[in-house]
Design an enzyme around this catalytic site. Structure first.
Site, PDB file in Angstrom:
ATOM      1  N   GLY A 183       0.750  -1.341   0.082  1.00 45.25           N
ATOM      2  CA  GLY A 183      -0.173  -0.059  -0.075  1.00 45.25           C
ATOM      3  C   GLY A 183       0.773   1.000  -0.517  1.00 45.25           C
ATOM      4  O   GLY A 183       0.608   2.228   0.206  1.00 45.25           O
TER       5      GLY A 183
ATOM      6  N   ASN B 150       1.709   3.190  -2.604  1.00 43.94           N
ATOM      7  CA  ASN B 150       1.247   4.121  -3.265  1.00 43.94           C
ATOM      8  C   ASN B 150      -0.524   4.057  -2.588  1.00 43.94           C
ATOM      9  O   ASN B 150      -0.586   5.732  -3.079  1.00 43.94           O
ATOM     10  CB  ASN B 150       0.343   3.621  -4.685  1.00 43.94           C
TER      11      ASN B 150
ATOM     12  N   ILE C 162      -7.748  -8.667 -11.407  1.00 43.78           N
ATOM     13  CA  ILE C 162      -7.686  -8.148 -12.982  1.00 43.78           C
ATOM     14  C   ILE C 162      -9.026  -7.825 -12.777  1.00 43.78           C
ATOM     15  O   ILE C 162      -9.666  -9.014 -11.963  1.00 43.78           O
ATOM     16  CB  ILE C 162      -7.386  -9.858 -14.461  1.00 43.78           C
TER      17      ILE C 162
ATOM     18  N   HIS D 297       1.560   1.393 -13.338  1.00 44.50           N
ATOM     19  CA  HIS D 297       2.224  -0.364 -13.695  1.00 44.50           C
ATOM     20  C   HIS D 297       3.600   0.974 -13.790  1.00 44.50           C
ATOM     21  O   HIS D 297       3.790   1.328 -14.054  1.00 44.50           O
ATOM     22  CB  HIS D 297       1.874   0.101 -15.033  1.00 44.50           C
TER      23      HIS D 297
ATOM     24  N   ASP E 167      -2.899  -4.228 -19.387  1.00 44.09           N
ATOM     25  CA  ASP E 167      -1.552  -2.738 -19.477  1.00 44.09           C
ATOM     26  C   ASP E 167      -1.916  -2.068 -20.487  1.00 44.09           C
ATOM     27  O   ASP E 167      -1.297  -1.762 -20.865  1.00 44.09           O
ATOM     28  CB  ASP E 167      -0.851  -2.967 -19.226  1.00 44.09           C
TER      29      ASP E 167
ATOM     30  N   ALA F  68       8.700   7.736  -9.383  1.00 39.44           N
ATOM     31  CA  ALA F  68       7.861   8.189  -9.984  1.00 39.44           C
ATOM     32  C   ALA F  68       5.922   7.933  -9.656  1.00 39.44           C
ATOM     33  O   ALA F  68       5.271   8.715 -10.001  1.00 39.44           O
ATOM     34  CB  ALA F  68       8.351   7.438 -11.310  1.00 39.44           C
TER      35      ALA F  68
END
Ligand code: GRF
Length: 200
Positions: A12, A14, A93, A110, A151, A180
């Site tokens: 977690g 992000n 997914i 990603h 993606d 990033a």
């Protein structure tokens, strides 16, 4: 205010970047209203609890049929009146029913410069192992909209990260996250939330 749900499966970090960005006033158009984890042991759930964000666990392994999982996930999102879905290290997914219901309202982060090192089988450390194996000198992260192609949705933001001679998959993953992912995802949540709010 745009209600945001963050889908998680692991540490977690992000999610934490989005939480911190909301607190810092970088995200003002959206509010993280729900965290959904595909695993009950995801540390991301602890981060949500510490931030006072409601969470739900929808264990992928409790659903034999992926379509049933997708329907259950869609119901949780609708019941919570979610406007924007953010996949942040989410390893399941999402299916066609959810993608259709949230067309152009699902974001994914990603850890490579798509289309390189993306698609089926490219997730987590595997992405960085492939980049090092190929010998690329630059990698990075991509935020994209989610569609039926893994993606393969429209790219929103990308940020490059230099690869160092002594990089291992682990050191590269960490730097791609720091330099990033944790910058791009909050920026993307704010931009899409603002666009959705203006379109109302
Ligand atoms: C990491 O590999 C990250 O690059 C990718 O998902 C994995 C876990 O991220 N986006 P998080 O710490 O759970 O956000």
């Amino acid at each position: 205010m745009i209600k945001v749900a963050v889908l998680v499966s692991g540490g977690g970090t992000n999610l934490q970047a989005i939480i911190d960005a909301e607190k810092a006033g970088i995200i003002t158009s959206g509010k993280i209203s729900l965290v959904v984890a595909s695993r009950s042991d995801a540390y991301a759930l602890t981060r949500a609890e510490n931030a006072g964000i409601p969470s739900a666990v929808l264990r992928r392994k409790d659903y034999a049929d992926p379509k049933e999982y997708d329907a259950a996930l869609l119901k949780v999102l609708k019941d919570n009146e979610i406007d924007l879905v953010v996949m942040a290290g989410f390893l399941s997914i999402v299916g066609e029913e959810l993608i259709e219901a949230y067309r152009d309202r699902i974001l994914n982060i990603h850890p490579s410069l798509l289309p390189s090192f993306g698609g089926q089988g490219f997730y987590g450390l595997k992405v960085h192992e492939a980049a090092l194996e190929r010998g690329v000198k630059v990698t990075g992260a991509t935020v994209h909209f989610v569609n039926e192609i893994p993606d393969g949705g429209k790219i929103l933001f990308q940020k490059a990260v230099e690869i160092r001679e002594d990089d291992t998959p682990e050191t590269l993953q960490r730097r791609v996250m720091e330099e990033a992912e944790w910058i791009l995802l909050p920026a993307a949540v704010e931009k899409v939330s603002k666009d959705l709010a203006n379109a109302r």
